[in-house]
Structures are given as structure tokens and as C-alpha cells.
Design a protein around this motif. Sequence first.
Motif, PDB file in Angstrom:
ATOM      1  N   ARG A 131     -10.615 -34.105 -11.094  1.00  0.00           N
ATOM      2  CA  ARG A 131     -11.214 -33.410  -9.951  1.00  0.00           C
ATOM      3  C   ARG A 131     -11.296 -34.362  -8.765  1.00  0.00           C
ATOM      4  N   THR A 132     -11.180 -33.791  -7.568  1.00  0.00           N
ATOM      5  CA  THR A 132     -11.408 -34.550  -6.346  1.00  0.00           C
ATOM      6  C   THR A 132     -12.845 -34.314  -5.943  1.00  0.00           C
ATOM      7  N   ILE A 133     -13.622 -35.395  -5.884  1.00  0.00           N
ATOM      8  CA  ILE A 133     -15.027 -35.259  -5.508  1.00  0.00           C
ATOM      9  C   ILE A 133     -15.175 -35.591  -4.027  1.00  0.00           C
ATOM     10  N   ARG A 134     -16.151 -34.958  -3.406  1.00  0.00           N
ATOM     11  CA  ARG A 134     -16.416 -35.147  -1.981  1.00  0.00           C
ATOM     12  C   ARG A 134     -17.908 -35.375  -1.780  1.00  0.00           C
ATOM     13  N   PRO A 135     -18.271 -36.350  -0.956  1.00  0.00           N
ATOM     14  CA  PRO A 135     -19.694 -36.582  -0.720  1.00  0.00           C
ATOM     15  C   PRO A 135     -20.279 -35.478   0.156  1.00  0.00           C
ATOM     16  N   PRO A 136     -21.571 -35.214   0.009  1.00  0.00           N
ATOM     17  CA  PRO A 136     -22.214 -34.261   0.909  1.00  0.00           C
ATOM     18  C   PRO A 136     -22.356 -34.890   2.289  1.00  0.00           C
ATOM     19  N   ILE A 137     -22.411 -34.076   3.331  1.00  0.00           N
ATOM     20  CA  ILE A 137     -22.563 -34.623   4.673  1.00  0.00           C
ATOM     21  C   ILE A 137     -24.020 -35.008   4.887  1.00  0.00           C
ATOM     22  N   PHE A 138     -24.205 -36.194   5.421  1.00  0.00           N
ATOM     23  CA  PHE A 138     -25.534 -36.704   5.730  1.00  0.00           C
ATOM     24  C   PHE A 138     -25.392 -37.603   6.949  1.00  0.00           C
ATOM     25  N   ILE A 139     -26.214 -37.381   7.965  1.00  0.00           N
ATOM     26  CA  ILE A 139     -26.123 -38.167   9.193  1.00  0.00           C
ATOM     27  C   ILE A 139     -27.519 -38.343   9.789  1.00  0.00           C
ATOM     28  N   TYR A 140     -27.783 -39.528  10.290  1.00  0.00           N
ATOM     29  CA  TYR A 140     -29.076 -39.788  10.928  1.00  0.00           C
ATOM     30  C   TYR A 140     -28.917 -40.850  12.004  1.00  0.00           C
ATOM     31  N   GLY A 141     -29.842 -40.811  12.974  1.00  0.00           N
ATOM     32  CA  GLY A 141     -29.847 -41.781  14.057  1.00  0.00           C
ATOM     33  C   GLY A 141     -31.277 -42.048  14.499  1.00  0.00           C
ATOM     34  N   PRO A 142     -31.521 -43.165  15.138  1.00  0.00           N
ATOM     35  CA  PRO A 142     -32.876 -43.499  15.583  1.00  0.00           C
ATOM     36  C   PRO A 142     -33.267 -42.722  16.834  1.00  0.00           C
ATOM     37  N   ASN A 143     -34.552 -42.717  17.155  1.00  0.00           N
ATOM     38  CA  ASN A 143     -34.999 -42.050  18.383  1.00  0.00           C
ATOM     39  C   ASN A 143     -35.191 -43.051  19.526  1.00  0.00           C
ATOM     40  N   ALA A 144     -34.973 -44.339  19.247  1.00  0.00           N
ATOM     41  CA  ALA A 144     -35.073 -45.371  20.284  1.00  0.00           C
ATOM     42  C   ALA A 144     -34.267 -46.593  19.840  1.00  0.00           C
TER      43      ALA A 144
END
Length: 190
Positions: A95-108
Motif C-alpha cells: 500500500r502507498t501510505i500518505r500523511p494527514p495534512i497538518f499545518i501551523y504557524g505562530p501569531n508573532a
Amino acid sequence: NYNVTVTDGCGAQVNNSVTVTVTEPTANFSYEYVSEFGVQFTDSSYNNITVYSWTFDLTGSSSEKDPLYVFNSDGEHDVTLTVQDENGCYATITRTIRPPIFIYGPNAFTPDGDGVNDEFTFKGMGIEHYELLIFDRWGEFMFGSTLMSEGWDGTYKGKQVPNGTYVYKVRAESYDKEVFEKIGSVIVLR
């Protein structure tokens, strides 16, 4: 079904029918990302499995039933599980596995050159395509990038921008074509 004839030393014969049932193994697994590159695999193969052989992107391997494997990079990975049952029969699944999308950034962030938090950048996983745009509060375009590794250093046309709030738009697309979009603000503090 087999017909069996047994003959003894005196020539007496006995005939009988015998049914032989062979149950083949079935290979299967599930997975869960536990970190950016770490994946916990859970075997769900059945029919008396005794041997497990995992291959990860043709470079890594494991003989554990439920291995934890850390890949060298984000993205899609080919995983193969071959199992053997108590009768020596094999089954394989790839099987080809794919990571879930996850993204974050700071507020300053603090682009003061001290080496800590000097750039505004997003972090994440499972992202195939990425775009970051920065605007001032009047809507003037100040910075853009399609590389997550390239962050905004708090400058515009080679000069430091003043302390204050700036608007960003971030767009990311996963390997499964799931889209994440967000408009937010970031504070520049020196």
C-alpha cells in the motif's frame, strides 16, 4: 476431496474419501502517523500468522508484528507486508501510505537577528503544494513563497518593516488533494 486406498500386506484394501481444507493467510494492516515522519503500523492479517516481514520504501524493514517506523522524509511511502502462517503459506499486501495534512504557524515573530524566531514560517506535514502570501494592513503585497522552508524575514524591498500587524494567506494541498486555506494575522515585534 481425495479418494484414498490403503492396502495391507495381505492384499486387503480399504477405500475412503478424505477432505483437506487449506486456509490461506490474508495480509492487511492499518497505520497512524505519530509524529512528522514516525508511523505506527498495526497488523490486521488473519489465519494463524506466525511470521511478519515489513518493507518500507525498499530501504527499511522489520519483522515485528506492529512496528513503529520513522521515515527520512515527508510524503507518500510504499509499504509492503508479507505474512506467513503456521502451514508455511504466504500472503503479501503493498500500500502507498500518505500523511494527514497538518499545518501551523505562530501569531508573532521577532526578526531582530538573535537567531530565535527571526522568520515567520509555517510548519506542517502531509503537504504536497504550499503557498504563503504576506500583506500590510492596507493590502499591499509584501512577501510570497511556495517553499515551506522559506519564511518571511520582516523586510519589504530590502528594508525592515515597522512593528505591527500584517495579514497572511496560506494555502496548502495534501497528497490526497485535501486543501487547507487560512487568512490570518501575524505581529512583527522587534
